[in-house]
Each structure stands twice: as structure tokens, then as C-alpha cells.
Design a protein around this motif. Structure first.
Motif, PDB file in Angstrom:
ATOM      1  N   PHE A 112       0.871  -1.172   0.000  1.00 18.18           N
ATOM      2  CA  PHE A 112       0.000   0.000   0.000  1.00 18.18           C
ATOM      3  C   PHE A 112       0.911   1.225   0.000  1.00 18.18           C
ATOM      4  N   GLY A 113       1.011   1.924  -1.129  1.00 20.69           N
ATOM      5  CA  GLY A 113       1.934   3.044  -1.234  1.00 20.69           C
ATOM      6  C   GLY A 113       1.241   4.350  -1.543  1.00 20.69           C
ATOM      7  N   HIS A 114       1.754   5.431  -0.943  1.00 22.57           N
ATOM      8  CA  HIS A 114       1.236   6.772  -1.195  1.00 22.57           C
ATOM      9  C   HIS A 114       2.342   7.634  -1.789  1.00 22.57           C
ATOM     10  N   SER A 115       2.073   8.282  -2.930  1.00 22.14           N
ATOM     11  CA  SER A 115       2.987   9.230  -3.555  1.00 22.14           C
ATOM     12  C   SER A 115       4.333   8.556  -3.861  1.00 22.14           C
ATOM     13  N   ASP A 116       5.457   9.029  -3.284  1.00 22.25           N
ATOM     14  CA  ASP A 116       6.734   8.353  -3.516  1.00 22.25           C
ATOM     15  C   ASP A 116       6.651   6.887  -3.110  1.00 22.25           C
ATOM     16  N   LEU A 138      -1.742   5.090  -4.134  1.00 22.47           N
ATOM     17  CA  LEU A 138      -2.469   6.353  -4.022  1.00 22.47           C
ATOM     18  C   LEU A 138      -1.571   7.478  -4.507  1.00 22.47           C
ATOM     19  N   ALA A 139      -2.059   8.254  -5.471  1.00 23.21           N
ATOM     20  CA  ALA A 139      -1.322   9.394  -6.025  1.00 23.21           C
ATOM     21  C   ALA A 139       0.096   9.004  -6.430  1.00 23.21           C
ATOM     22  N   PRO A 140       0.245   7.964  -7.246  1.00 25.08           N
ATOM     23  CA  PRO A 140       1.590   7.508  -7.616  1.00 25.08           C
ATOM     24  C   PRO A 140       2.239   8.442  -8.628  1.00 25.08           C
ATOM     25  N   HIS A 141       3.557   8.340  -8.726  1.00 25.15           N
ATOM     26  CA  HIS A 141       4.313   9.032  -9.767  1.00 25.15           C
ATOM     27  C   HIS A 141       4.916   7.973 -10.685  1.00 25.15           C
ATOM     28  N   ILE A 142       4.594   8.053 -11.978  1.00 27.83           N
ATOM     29  CA  ILE A 142       5.273   7.180 -12.946  1.00 27.83           C
ATOM     30  C   ILE A 142       6.212   7.988 -13.832  1.00 27.83           C
ATOM     31  N   MET A 143       6.070   9.315 -13.815  1.00 26.43           N
ATOM     32  CA  MET A 143       6.991  10.209 -14.500  1.00 26.43           C
ATOM     33  C   MET A 143       6.878  11.575 -13.836  1.00 26.43           C
ATOM     34  N   VAL A 144       7.786  12.465 -14.152  1.00 30.22           N
ATOM     35  CA  VAL A 144       7.806  13.797 -13.553  1.00 30.22           C
ATOM     36  C   VAL A 144       7.013  14.750 -14.447  1.00 30.22           C
ATOM     37  N   VAL A 207      -3.565  -4.454  -9.454  1.00 28.36           N
ATOM     38  CA  VAL A 207      -3.245  -3.097  -9.003  1.00 28.36           C
ATOM     39  C   VAL A 207      -4.543  -2.315  -8.814  1.00 28.36           C
ATOM     40  N   LEU A 208      -4.661  -1.651  -7.675  1.00 28.82           N
ATOM     41  CA  LEU A 208      -5.713  -0.656  -7.465  1.00 28.82           C
ATOM     42  C   LEU A 208      -5.024   0.698  -7.387  1.00 28.82           C
ATOM     43  N   ALA A 209      -5.332   1.589  -8.326  1.00 30.85           N
ATOM     44  CA  ALA A 209      -4.701   2.907  -8.392  1.00 30.85           C
ATOM     45  C   ALA A 209      -5.745   3.984  -8.115  1.00 30.85           C
ATOM     46  N   ILE A 210      -5.461   4.837  -7.127  1.00 35.67           N
ATOM     47  CA  ILE A 210      -6.407   5.850  -6.665  1.00 35.67           C
ATOM     48  C   ILE A 210      -5.754   7.216  -6.739  1.00 35.67           C
ATOM     49  N   GLN A 211      -6.504   8.206  -7.253  1.00 34.40           N
ATOM     50  CA  GLN A 211      -5.962   9.560  -7.320  1.00 34.40           C
ATOM     51  C   GLN A 211      -7.090  10.574  -7.225  1.00 34.40           C
ATOM     52  N   CYS A 241     -10.777  15.949  -4.009  1.00 31.80           N
ATOM     53  CA  CYS A 241      -9.713  15.184  -3.368  1.00 31.80           C
ATOM     54  C   CYS A 241      -8.370  15.613  -3.918  1.00 31.80           C
ATOM     55  N   GLY A 242      -7.426  15.890  -3.028  1.00 28.56           N
ATOM     56  CA  GLY A 242      -6.098  16.308  -3.415  1.00 28.56           C
ATOM     57  C   GLY A 242      -5.116  15.157  -3.453  1.00 28.56           C
ATOM     58  N   HIS A 243      -3.867  15.427  -3.028  1.00 25.00           N
ATOM     59  CA  HIS A 243      -2.769  14.472  -3.180  1.00 25.00           C
ATOM     60  C   HIS A 243      -2.815  13.346  -2.156  1.00 25.00           C
ATOM     61  N   SER A 244      -3.659  13.462  -1.140  1.00 25.45           N
ATOM     62  CA  SER A 244      -3.722  12.442  -0.084  1.00 25.45           C
ATOM     63  C   SER A 244      -5.139  11.887   0.029  1.00 25.45           C
ATOM     64  N   PRO A 245      -5.512  10.988  -0.863  1.00 27.23           N
ATOM     65  CA  PRO A 245      -6.887  10.463  -0.841  1.00 27.23           C
ATOM     66  C   PRO A 245      -7.287   9.829   0.483  1.00 27.23           C
ATOM     67  N   HIS A 246      -6.354   9.197   1.172  1.00 26.57           N
ATOM     68  CA  HIS A 246      -6.689   8.529   2.437  1.00 26.57           C
ATOM     69  C   HIS A 246      -6.986   9.540   3.539  1.00 26.57           C
ATOM     70  N   ARG A 247      -6.580  10.792   3.360  1.00 30.57           N
ATOM     71  CA  ARG A 247      -6.934  11.840   4.322  1.00 30.57           C
ATOM     72  C   ARG A 247      -8.169  12.611   3.860  1.00 30.57           C
ATOM     73  N   ASP A 248      -8.242  12.886   2.556  1.00 30.68           N
ATOM     74  CA  ASP A 248      -9.346  13.689   2.033  1.00 30.68           C
ATOM     75  C   ASP A 248     -10.641  12.901   1.904  1.00 30.68           C
ATOM     76  N   GLN A 249     -10.529  11.632   1.523  1.00 30.88           N
ATOM     77  CA  GLN A 249     -11.715  10.791   1.287  1.00 30.88           C
ATOM     78  C   GLN A 249     -11.507   9.409   1.917  1.00 30.88           C
ATOM     79  N   PRO A 250     -11.280   9.333   3.220  1.00 28.06           N
ATOM     80  CA  PRO A 250     -10.951   8.036   3.831  1.00 28.06           C
ATOM     81  C   PRO A 250     -12.041   6.981   3.685  1.00 28.06           C
ATOM     82  N   GLU A 251     -13.318   7.398   3.760  1.00 29.18           N
ATOM     83  CA  GLU A 251     -14.398   6.414   3.643  1.00 29.18           C
ATOM     84  C   GLU A 251     -14.448   5.823   2.244  1.00 29.18           C
TER      85      GLU A 251
END
Length: 270
Positions: A112-116, A138-144, A207-211, A241-251
């Protein structure tokens, strides 16, 4: 949660790595491994890992990467290169697993990864995906993207000119180690061409990808790119929802994960 410390050796340096276990009712429940964001730590997750484990029936492993939280700080003369995420995914994370007794061959492990941390999960899955039950990013980076650089430049100014440093210091023994390690490498000119897009077709686990649609650090091109390249991807795009879905939309995030896990493992409670 009480922090424990694992001793790992990495590139001739001994590192103390902070971690905590979250126990589940069933001893054979899947293990969720939480990989924090670029400024994160065990403490910065707050109570979300415990709440998610309670909702899913999973065990949990939460840790602070070296340079973060209560783990060994980055030395002042240490400068991370553009491959810092790859090093965490392919060297540090396996070393941690060995130190705390996580065996990917025998356990059902879900990253379970967030951002970096989400990028680290993707890189690890590209190399060890056959050993993973799945990954949640959650909010992954695959490129800059330019939006990422703009927001990280803004974060540097905020760190230097406001009380943000003092607030962040509550979560890290060496706050400058945590901030400079992340901020400096992301603003390094060499990092602007960083990409893991070529690795994505190698990810063969689910993979479950959330953003969030209001993510200030990346556009939907990040998770759309994962869906276009990897074979087993489910997307969730969240409004307001911003960069932290687990904080902005936890439910919403928790409900989506419970549903996704139920498809992988019917015995996980839903």
C-alpha cells in the motif's frame, strides 16, 4: 502503536529502521505493507493503517524509510541520486522484509503506497510481482510532470519561510534529513527525466490505483498511464480530493479497498 526498530545493512552502512505491526484477528490474514509519501513516516500515517486493517481484516506493517521518522537520518553529506526510489524498492525494502521476517514466498503480501511510496510499490511489483498478492497505489508518480515540480518548489519556499518546518518536526527525529532528502532530489535537474513507464508492463499482480482530481502534485496521466500499460489495473478517481486520498476521502478509499480485496480474496471480510 509502539515503534520497533530493525537493524539493516545497506551499502556498508548500518541503519535502524522504525516499524510497527498491526495485528489481525486471523493469523493467516494477508499483510498490508504501508509505504509512506516523500515527507511521511510511521507517525504521519496517524490512525489510517489501523483503521484500514480493521476494515479489511488484514495485518499491517508500517515503517519509516531511512532518513524519515525515527529511522536513521540521512548524513549531511549524503545526496540522493535520480535512482533513489529504485534503491528503496529493490534494496532497502527487501532488506527490511528479511530483517522483520516477511517472506514473500510464503505470505500473501499487498503493498500500500502513497505518492513516492506508491512509486516504490510499482517498482517493487515490476521486479517481484509474482510474489505479491497485489498493490494499492495512491497518487503515484510514474513520470515527472511540471505540476509536480511547481508544487515541490512551492513546498521549499514554505519550509524556509513559515512554521511548516516546526510542524513537520513532530514526525521526524531529523526534520531537515526528511525534507532535504525528498525536496533536493525532486528539484535536481537530472530527475526531470525520471520515469518508470517502461517497467509498468512487467507488473503482473493486481493493481488498485487511486488519485484525487484535485491532486496538486500530478495529473490523471499518472494512473491512466498505469492502466494503459499494466494488465490488471482498477482505477478510482475521486472528486474534491487532493494528493492524499486517504486523508481527504478516507471512507471512499477504504470502501474501494475492501471491495477490491474481496475480489482477490473472498475470505477477507467485506
Amino acid at each position: 502503536m509502539t515503534s520497533l526498530f530493525a537493524a539493516i545493512s545497506h551499502r556498508s552502512r548500518d541503519l535502524s529502521t522504525e516499524y510497527v505491526w498491526i495485528e489481525a484477528a486471523a493469523p493467516d490474514a494477508p499483510l498490508l505493507v504501508f509505504l509512506h509519501e516523500g515527507l511521511g513516516s510511521v507517525a504521519m500515517w496517524r490512525d489510517f493503517p489501523a483503521q484500514l486493517c480493521a476494515a479489511t481484516g488484514c495485518r499491517g506493517l508500517v515503517y519509516s524509510r531511512p532518513a524519515y521518522g525515527r529511522s536513521t537520518p540521512k548524513s549531511p553529506d549524503e545526496h540522493w541520486g535520480p535512482d533513489f526510489l529504485e534503491i528503496q524498492a529493490l534494496e532497502v525494502l527487501p532488506a527490511l522484509f528479511a530483517a522483520v521476517g516477511v517472506d514473500l514466498q510464503r505470505e500473501r503480501v499487498i503493498l500500500f503506497g502513497h505518492s513516492d511510496g506508491a512509486s516504490i510499490a510499482l517498482i517493487h511489483a515490476a521486479h517481484f510481482g509474482t510474489q505479491l498478492a497485489g498493490i494499492i497505489v495512491l497518487a503515484p508518480h510514474i513520470m515527472v510532470e511540471p505540476i509536480s515540480i511547481t508544487s515541490i518548489e512551492r513546498a521549499r519556499v514554505t519550509y524556509q519561510t513559515t512554521n511548516f518546518r516546526d510542524k513537520l518536526a513532530r514526525f521526524h527525529d531529523d526534520v531537515d534529513s526528511a525534507f532535504r532528502g525528498w525536496n533536493d532530489v525532486w528539484l535536481d535537474q537530472r530527475f526531470k527525466v525520471w520515469s518508470i513507464e517502461s517497467l509498468l508492463p512487467q507488473i503482473n499482480c493486481p493493481v488498485l490505483a487511486i488519485q484525487g482530481l484535485d491532486d496538486e502534485y500530478g495529473t490523471m496521466a499518472q494512473i491512466d498511464g498505469i492502466a494503459a500499460a499494466a494488465p490488471k489495473v482498477e482505477l478510482l478517481k475521486l472528486e474534491s480530493c487532493g494528493h492524499s486520498p486517504h486523508r481527504d476521502q478516507p471512507e471512499r478509499v477504504t470502501a474501494a479497498i475492501v471491495s477490491w480485496l474481496a475480489k482477490l480474496q473472498p475470505s477477507i471480510k467485506s
